[in-house]
Design a protein around this motif. Structure first.
Motif, mmCIF file in Angstrom:
data_model
loop_
_atom_site.group_PDB
_atom_site.id
_atom_site.type_symbol
_atom_site.label_atom_id
_atom_site.label_comp_id
_atom_site.label_asym_id
_atom_site.label_seq_id
_atom_site.Cartn_x
_atom_site.Cartn_y
_atom_site.Cartn_z
ATOM 1 N N THR A 1 -7.003 10.309 -23.931
ATOM 2 C CA THR A 1 -7.302 8.989 -23.367
ATOM 3 C C THR A 1 -7.433 9.018 -21.845
ATOM 4 O O THR A 1 -7.902 8.045 -21.255
ATOM 5 C CB THR A 1 -6.215 7.964 -23.753
ATOM 6 N N GLY A 2 -7.002 10.090 -21.230
ATOM 7 C CA GLY A 2 -7.099 10.210 -19.770
ATOM 8 C C GLY A 2 -6.108 9.348 -19.029
ATOM 9 O O GLY A 2 -6.444 8.759 -17.994
ATOM 10 N N VAL A 3 -4.883 9.255 -19.540
ATOM 11 C CA VAL A 3 -3.850 8.439 -18.899
ATOM 12 C C VAL A 3 -3.509 8.983 -17.503
ATOM 13 O O VAL A 3 -3.340 8.219 -16.549
ATOM 14 C CB VAL A 3 -2.581 8.366 -19.784
ATOM 15 N N ARG A 4 -3.451 10.323 -17.403
ATOM 16 C CA ARG A 4 -3.122 10.921 -16.093
ATOM 17 C C ARG A 4 -4.219 10.610 -15.078
ATOM 18 O O ARG A 4 -3.931 10.292 -13.924
ATOM 19 C CB ARG A 4 -2.963 12.436 -16.240
ATOM 20 N N LEU A 5 -5.457 10.703 -15.532
ATOM 21 C CA LEU A 5 -6.595 10.426 -14.650
ATOM 22 C C LEU A 5 -6.558 8.962 -14.206
ATOM 23 O O LEU A 5 -6.826 8.646 -13.042
ATOM 24 C CB LEU A 5 -7.911 10.738 -15.375
ATOM 25 N N GLN A 6 -6.170 8.091 -15.149
ATOM 26 C CA GLN A 6 -6.083 6.660 -14.832
ATOM 27 C C GLN A 6 -5.084 6.434 -13.689
ATOM 28 O O GLN A 6 -5.363 5.698 -12.748
ATOM 29 C CB GLN A 6 -5.642 5.880 -16.074
ATOM 30 N N LYS A 7 -3.919 7.124 -13.794
ATOM 31 C CA LYS A 7 -2.896 6.978 -12.743
ATOM 32 C C LYS A 7 -3.413 7.520 -11.416
ATOM 33 O O LYS A 7 -3.221 6.914 -10.368
ATOM 34 C CB LYS A 7 -1.620 7.711 -13.159
ATOM 35 N N ILE A 8 -4.073 8.684 -11.471
ATOM 36 C CA ILE A 8 -4.580 9.315 -10.247
ATOM 37 C C ILE A 8 -5.638 8.431 -9.583
ATOM 38 O O ILE A 8 -5.684 8.315 -8.367
ATOM 39 C CB ILE A 8 -5.154 10.731 -10.550
ATOM 40 N N VAL A 9 -6.476 7.785 -10.400
ATOM 41 C CA VAL A 9 -7.577 6.981 -9.856
ATOM 42 C C VAL A 9 -7.109 5.575 -9.441
ATOM 43 O O VAL A 9 -7.472 5.085 -8.373
ATOM 44 C CB VAL A 9 -8.736 6.888 -10.889
ATOM 45 N N CYS A 10 -6.279 4.949 -10.285
ATOM 46 C CA CYS A 10 -5.932 3.538 -10.051
ATOM 47 C C CYS A 10 -5.040 3.294 -8.830
ATOM 48 O O CYS A 10 -5.225 2.289 -8.143
ATOM 49 C CB CYS A 10 -5.298 2.934 -11.298
ATOM 50 N N PHE A 11 -4.092 4.200 -8.557
ATOM 51 C CA PHE A 11 -3.204 3.964 -7.405
ATOM 52 C C PHE A 11 -3.960 3.989 -6.075
ATOM 53 O O PHE A 11 -3.815 3.062 -5.275
ATOM 54 C CB PHE A 11 -2.007 4.918 -7.419
ATOM 55 N N PRO A 12 -4.811 5.014 -5.829
ATOM 56 C CA PRO A 12 -5.589 4.964 -4.583
ATOM 57 C C PRO A 12 -6.545 3.772 -4.535
ATOM 58 O O PRO A 12 -6.772 3.191 -3.467
ATOM 59 C CB PRO A 12 -6.382 6.286 -4.588
ATOM 60 N N LEU A 13 -7.076 3.392 -5.721
ATOM 61 C CA LEU A 13 -7.982 2.228 -5.758
ATOM 62 C C LEU A 13 -7.244 0.945 -5.387
ATOM 63 O O LEU A 13 -7.780 0.108 -4.664
ATOM 64 C CB LEU A 13 -8.606 2.090 -7.147
ATOM 65 N N LEU A 14 -6.023 0.812 -5.888
ATOM 66 C CA LEU A 14 -5.213 -0.371 -5.579
ATOM 67 C C LEU A 14 -4.898 -0.420 -4.084
ATOM 68 O O LEU A 14 -4.998 -1.483 -3.446
ATOM 69 C CB LEU A 14 -3.917 -0.347 -6.405
ATOM 70 N N PHE B 1 -9.021 -2.985 -13.299
ATOM 71 C CA PHE B 1 -8.799 -3.722 -14.540
ATOM 72 C C PHE B 1 -9.599 -3.084 -15.679
ATOM 73 O O PHE B 1 -9.074 -2.876 -16.784
ATOM 74 C CB PHE B 1 -9.204 -5.190 -14.344
ATOM 75 N N PHE B 2 -10.857 -2.733 -15.407
ATOM 76 C CA PHE B 2 -11.721 -2.146 -16.436
ATOM 77 C C PHE B 2 -11.200 -0.773 -16.878
ATOM 78 O O PHE B 2 -11.112 -0.500 -18.080
ATOM 79 C CB PHE B 2 -13.162 -2.028 -15.911
ATOM 80 N N ILE B 3 -10.828 0.072 -15.912
ATOM 81 C CA ILE B 3 -10.301 1.408 -16.242
ATOM 82 C C ILE B 3 -9.036 1.267 -17.106
ATOM 83 O O ILE B 3 -8.882 1.948 -18.121
ATOM 84 C CB ILE B 3 -10.002 2.234 -14.966
ATOM 85 N N SER B 4 -8.135 0.354 -16.700
ATOM 86 C CA SER B 4 -6.886 0.153 -17.444
ATOM 87 C C SER B 4 -7.159 -0.354 -18.856
ATOM 88 O O SER B 4 -6.517 0.079 -19.813
ATOM 89 C CB SER B 4 -5.981 -0.843 -16.708
ATOM 90 N N LEU B 5 -8.125 -1.264 -18.960
ATOM 91 C CA LEU B 5 -8.475 -1.841 -20.266
ATOM 92 C C LEU B 5 -9.019 -0.768 -21.210
ATOM 93 O O LEU B 5 -8.596 -0.665 -22.372
ATOM 94 C CB LEU B 5 -9.516 -2.951 -20.064
ATOM 95 N N VAL B 6 -9.941 0.055 -20.704
ATOM 96 C CA VAL B 6 -10.544 1.115 -21.523
ATOM 97 C C VAL B 6 -9.478 2.130 -21.938
ATOM 98 O O VAL B 6 -9.412 2.529 -23.106
ATOM 99 C CB VAL B 6 -11.702 1.808 -20.755
ATOM 100 N N THR B 7 -8.630 2.523 -20.994
ATOM 101 C CA THR B 7 -7.573 3.502 -21.299
ATOM 102 C C THR B 7 -6.616 2.959 -22.364
ATOM 103 O O THR B 7 -6.263 3.671 -23.305
ATOM 104 C CB THR B 7 -6.784 3.866 -20.018
ATOM 105 N N THR B 8 -6.226 1.690 -22.218
ATOM 106 C CA THR B 8 -5.305 1.080 -23.187
ATOM 107 C C THR B 8 -5.945 0.997 -24.565
ATOM 108 O O THR B 8 -5.301 1.320 -25.572
ATOM 109 C CB THR B 8 -4.873 -0.331 -22.712
ATOM 110 N N ALA B 9 -7.212 0.597 -24.601
ATOM 111 C CA ALA B 9 -7.915 0.480 -25.883
ATOM 112 C C ALA B 9 -8.010 1.851 -26.565
ATOM 113 O O ALA B 9 -7.772 1.980 -27.767
ATOM 114 C CB ALA B 9 -9.308 -0.098 -25.660
ATOM 115 N N ARG B 10 -8.329 2.878 -25.778
ATOM 116 C CA ARG B 10 -8.425 4.244 -26.325
ATOM 117 C C ARG B 10 -7.058 4.734 -26.800
ATOM 118 O O ARG B 10 -6.935 5.414 -27.814
ATOM 119 C CB ARG B 10 -8.985 5.193 -25.262
#
Lengths: 66, 151
Positions: free
Chosen positions: B99-112, B134-143
């Motif tokens: 699902t790319g949870v690690r990638l989500q964390k790496i990408v979302c924190f700098p984006l925030l 929001f979109f990245i988090s939504l896709v990751t959660t759905a996956r």
């Protein structure tokens, strides 16, 4: 992959939680293996087989694999 | 398990430092009026300053939650083992990889972080970055839900 984990658990009268704790995985992983949704890694298969004092082939059915 | 104990102790220190940093930023920024000075005016300005405080407070609360969790784990072998199993469970690790949870964390924190900085200059950029997070988090959660169901 078909396994005998459920039968072995019943024979030894142990719960999914106890087996999961003993082999170092979560209960959901044991459930998934029993339901044939998830195929255990070689290390996990070895740990489960060793827990029941059996070989991997005696716990897991490899007949589906060519 | 001893190695994991050391990792938890390191995380405990890191969380404590991060919580204190967030608290300090909140106190210094609020008391000196720095936040208000550079915050854009109007409805967006009010929303933005509220968002900023909300993010910092959420980080502090999350840090406190994890701090308490780690302290409990360090004092109980059973809880520590459960935590270790939960973190290193091979099925969960595989689902995280898929699902790319690690990638989500790496990408979302700098984006925030970028969104907060951008908020001082442009409302459009701020909302775009928040929408991306929001979109990245939504896709990751759905996956994650999907793979949890099929695996």
């Amino acid at each position: 992959m078909n396994t005998k984990i459920k039968e072995l658990r019943k024979q030894h009268k142990i719960s999914q939680d106890e087996l999961a704790m003993a082999v170092g995985v979560t209960r959901q992983t044991i459930t998934s293996i029993e339901c044939e949704k998830y195929t255990a890694s070689l290390v996990l298969a070895y740990k489960i087989a060793r827990y029941f004092n059996l070989t991997i082939e005696e716990v897991f059915d490899f007949s589906d694999i060519d | 398990m001893e190695n994991y104990k050391k990792i938890i102790q390191q995380r405990l220190w890191a969380m404590g430092l991060f919580a204190m940093s967030c608290g300090s930023i909140c106190l210094v920024g609020g008391a000196s009026g720095l936040f208000e000075k550079y915050t854009p005016e109007g409805i967006f300005g009010e929303f933005f300053s509220g968002f900023q405080v909300g993010v910092i407070l959420t980080f502090i609360l999350l840090c406190v939650f994890f701090l308490v969790r780690y302290i409990i784990a360090l004092n109980s072998e059973k809880v520590l083992k459960e935590m270790y199993i939960k973190e290193n469970d091979e099925r969960s690790v595989k689902i995280s990889e898929l699902t790319g949870v690690r990638l989500q964390k790496i990408v979302c924190f700098p984006l925030l972080f970028s969104a907060i900085i951008a908020g001082y200059f442009s409302a459009e950029v701020f909302f775009t970055l928040i929408a991306v997070i929001f979109f990245i988090s939504l896709v990751t959660t759905a996956r994650k839900i999907y793979f949890n169901k099929i695996m």
